[in-house]
Design a protein around this motif. Structure first.
Motif, short mmCIF file in Angstrom:
data_model
loop_
_atom_site.label_atom_id
_atom_site.label_comp_id
_atom_site.label_asym_id
_atom_site.label_seq_id
_atom_site.Cartn_x
_atom_site.Cartn_y
_atom_site.Cartn_z
N ALA A 63 0.98 -1.34 -0.04
CA ALA A 63 0.06 0.03 0.09
C ALA A 63 0.93 1.25 0.06
CB ALA A 63 -1.16 -0.01 1.04
N GLU A 64 2.01 1.25 0.87
CA GLU A 64 2.91 2.36 1.01
C GLU A 64 3.58 2.64 -0.62
OE1 GLU A 64 5.43 1.51 4.01
OE2 GLU A 64 3.91 1.91 5.71
N GLY A 65 3.84 1.47 -1.16
CA GLY A 65 4.60 1.65 -2.22
C GLY A 65 3.69 2.12 -3.47
N ARG A 66 2.52 1.55 -3.50
CA ARG A 66 1.47 2.21 -4.52
C ARG A 66 1.03 3.66 -4.33
NH1 ARG A 66 -2.34 -3.41 -5.21
NH2 ARG A 66 -0.97 -4.45 -6.71
N GLU A 67 0.91 3.79 -2.96
CA GLU A 67 0.70 5.41 -2.78
C GLU A 67 1.75 6.24 -3.19
OE1 GLU A 67 -0.61 8.31 0.96
OE2 GLU A 67 -0.50 6.07 1.30
N ARG A 68 3.03 5.91 -3.25
CA ARG A 68 4.09 6.74 -3.55
C ARG A 68 4.16 6.92 -5.10
NH1 ARG A 68 7.15 3.88 0.48
NH2 ARG A 68 7.74 2.40 -1.19
#
Length: 743
Positions: free
Chosen positions: A438-443
């Motif tokens: 989720a953090e990677g996709r948000e970035r």
């Protein structure tokens, strides 16, 4: 594929049911779920196509297949799965029972369809197009062959994946030189013919052509020459449908002519406006006037694009993959010619998986990784989660080296790693993995991107697995708000999130709110997807569960019975979801004291589960457990004890001695022994239950304490009051310690 006719160890091809320019459609059996499906296979490219073209084709297929799979509406063919097998790209869809409009016209000897059928088809297609256009999807190849009318009257649009793919390729001049057929020109909009950008209004024009043909028996421009047909679309006003068939309603005549306006701005604004006009016309009300001024003849100097000169007129209203197969060697497409075309393709070298290219990623390596990613997903579908996890971890590591850790493909593999972890009982590890994704996709993609939200939603699901329902609730609410902003309240992903929210509310001890949300989602899904759609029935099942938690057992029973009947109709009598609804029906009957009915239901369910899954399957044993419980409620304790012992022994052998289901059966053995007055034996069984709970849950867990209380009750029955009093004192101390405020 030629030897086994089995795709990805799951889809067994049974019968060729259609062939078209882009591929074939087979009736097949999904071996994993035991249901009939349609498998559409895209024809592989021959040696005349270069590798770059083939890569473009495959990427477009995957992109469009994802689009098709995301569409969930009763008027759109459901796509279950897609992938690649031995060089053949395939799409798995629901198997439709009916005929496309092309076939209906042919069976009617090209005579028009009944007026009421035509108007009903128009309304249903407008409703489906309204939904797809709201998702930002334009079909681009709407024609009678791509619209199915099922035996129950439901109308469905087909080919949102391959049809659009085929058109995109055909509209690119470089790719048309490769010889891919464009199809019939009878349903193309003027802007398509001119090579201009198209939007949803192009679909409306094509729908006008379809409605014209099924209402009159001929398309609006019925010349034998393809060039003349194209010029007709561009330059000529069509004759009103009523000139061919006077019995057509006036409102329908106006609607079709407005759809066939040359300029997109002069057509109905959207499919919702079109459907409103049809509904008003059917009801006898006067619809608001549509566009009144149609464009005149286009300038004669306008030249049709060069690609149109190679088109042939073809047969109108035919060419679907759901049409009749060609008579010569109907199985050749998958059993020789196609396989041979791909058999000589070199396999990726093993060393390429560990090399780190300094330039652009090697396309062959990326293709190999995509194939391994798909193989991992297929392993998961087969329930081989440990193996699937190993594959996804390896692919994720390689993609991270080649593409970078935040590349969407790398994150897609890590998402699947999280999924396998959650399915193998490693919820804590799954939570960490989904959080990183989720953090990677948000970035990379943004906080409100659907893929980011999907990862966050999975974190909520895993939090629920861990019993952290309050945290899960907060995540679900955040994701739901984002989905409603980006997609609207009726998007399938929004409704799926609301369904999960309702489920979690029930586990939070907020059954009234859970019932309210679940009921709203069930109503919305029924409206958008239909009352028999599996998602609709899943939410109605949740409604029934919450009604039971609220003590409204009569309503729960009625809902479970409705869901069981609907699932038997939609999924089949032997589908696991149908069995699950029948099981819960038995629970509700027992809670209402209707034990004889519950007993008969469980007897039939045990027989059906044994027949379909075997005597040792966990769900068969669950049904046998329910049977034993109802035997006890009816005072038939010898039979109940025998049933409980058999189930306990089978569960211990297949699940292990401390599995919750095994422990539940052991307690049922103890209960039966007590009712039969065999208190010494019951004491042994209750102590075994308490020890198992203590090992698995801890000595102070409520279930452990309840089992110790049962042990004390047995001791009292045996006259061993001092031992019983010791247990009661220990239990009281445990409860006092747990009730004391923290110091």
């Amino acid at each position: 594929m030629a030897d086994t006719r089995l795709i990805q160890s799951r889809y067994r091809l049974l019968e060729l049911i259609g062939r078209g320019g882009m591929g074939e459609v087979w009736r097949a059996r999904d071996e994993s779920l035991g249901r009939q499906v349609a498998v559409k296979c895209l024809k592989p490219m021959g040696p005349q196509h270069d590798q770059a073209f083939t890569r473009i084709l495959r990427e477009r297929f995957r992109r469009e297949a994802r689009v098709a799979a995301s569409l969930q509406h009763r008027g759109v063919t459901v796509v279950h799965d897609f992938g690649e097998h031995e060089g053949v790209l395939y799409l798995v869809m629901e198997l439709l029972d009916g005929h496309n409009l092309s076939q209906l016209l042919e069976e009617n000897k090209q005579h028009p369809l009944p007026v009421d059928h035509v108007v009903d088809i128009a309304e249903q297609v407008a409703d489906a197009l309204g939904y797809t256009h709201r998702q930002g999807i334009v079909h681009r190849d709407l024609k009678p062959a791509n619209i199915m009318r099922l035996t129950d009257g439901t109308v469905k649009i087909c080919d949102f994946g391959i049809a659009r793919l085929g058109h995109d390729i055909g509209m690119t001049s470089r790719l048309t030189t490769t010889g891919i057929a464009m199809g019939t020109p009878h349903y193309m909009s003027p802007e398509q013919i001119s090579g201009k950008e198209v939007d949803h209004r192009s679909d409306l024009y094509s729908l006008g052509c379809v409605l014209y043909e099924i209402a009159t028996g001929v398309p609006p421009f019925d010349q034998d020459d393809a060039w003349a047909v194209l010029v007709g679309h561009r330059d000529t006003r069509p004759e009103p449908p009523r000139t061919h068939r006077a019995e057509l309603p006036g409102f329908f005549d106006r609607v079709v002519l407005d759809l066939l306006a040359k300029a997109p701005d002069e057509r109905p604004a959207d499919a919702a406006d079109l459907r409103r006009r049809i509904v008003l016309g059917r009801s006898g009300e006067q619809p608001l006037p549509g566009p009144l001024t149609h464009s005149g003849d286009a300038p004669r100097e306008a030249v049709l694009p060069p690609w149109t000169r190679s088109m042939t007129v073809g047969r109108r209203a035919v060419g679907t993959l759901y049409g009749a197969p060609e008579p010569s060697n109907p199985a050749a497409g998958l059993t020789g010619r196609w396989t041979a075309a791909t058999a000589t393709a070199p396999a990726p070298h093993s060393h390429s998986f560990v090399s780190v290219p300094t330039g652009p990623p090697d396309p062959d390596l990326l293709a190999a990784l995509a194939g391994r990613h798909s193989a991992g997903i297929d392993l998961g579908r087969l329930g081989r989660w440990e193996e699937a996890g190993e594959v996804h971890r390896a692919v994720a590591a390689q993609r991270a080296r080649v593409l970078g850790p935040d590349h969407p493909d790398t994150l897609a593999s890590r998402y699947e790693v999280g999924f396998t972890l959650s399915r193998t009982g490693r919820a804590e590890d799954a939570l960490r993995e989904f959080g990183r994704v989720a953090e990677g996709r948000e970035r990379t993609l943004g906080a409100d991107h659907p893929q980011t939200l999907a990862a966050r939603q999975e974190t909520a699901y895993v939090l629920g697995q861990l019993g952290r329902h309050a945290e899960a609730h907060q995540v679900y609410e955040t994701v739901l708000a984002a989905r409603e902003r980006a997609m609207g309240p009726d998007h399938p992903d929004t409704l799926r999130c609301r369904h999960n929210l309702a489920f979690n509310l029930g586990r939070l001890g907020r059954p009234e709110e859970a019932w309210q949300v679940a009921r709203e989602v069930a109503d919305a899904r029924a409206r958008l997807l239909g009352p028999l759609h599996p998602d609709t029935l899943a939410t109605r099942y949740e409604v029934a569960y919450v009604l039971g938690r609220l003590g409204r057992h009569a309503e729960a029973l009625e809902t479970y019975q409705d869901v069981a009947r609907a699932r038997a109709t939609a999924l089949g009598a032997d589908h696991p979801d149908t069995f699950a609804a029948r099981y819960e029906t038995g629970i509700s009957l027992g809670r209402l004291g209707r034990n004889a009915e519950a007993l008969e239901l469980y007897r039939s369910l045990v027989a059906d589960r044994t027949r379909t899954a075997g005597p040792a399957d966990p769900e068969t044993l669950r049904a046998r457990h329910g049977l034993g419980v109802n035997l006890g409620r009816m005072g038939r304790w010898e039979e109940a004890l025998s049933q409980a012992r058999d189930v306990c022994a089978l569960r211990e052998r297949t699940l292990g001695p401390d599995h919750p289901d095994t422990v539940t059966s052991r307690r049922e053995v103890a209960v039966g022994l007590g009712w039969l007055g065999r208190w010494n034996d019951a004491l042994v069984a209750y102590r075994q239950v308490a020890e198992a709970h203590s090992r698995a849950l801890g000595p102070a867990h409520p279930r452990t304490l309840a089992a110790r209380n049962d042990e004390a009750h047995c001791l009292e029955r045996l006259g061993r009051s001092q031992e019983a009093a010791g247990i009661h004192r220990a239990l009281a101390a445990h409860r006092a310690q747990n009730a004391a405020p923290p110091g």
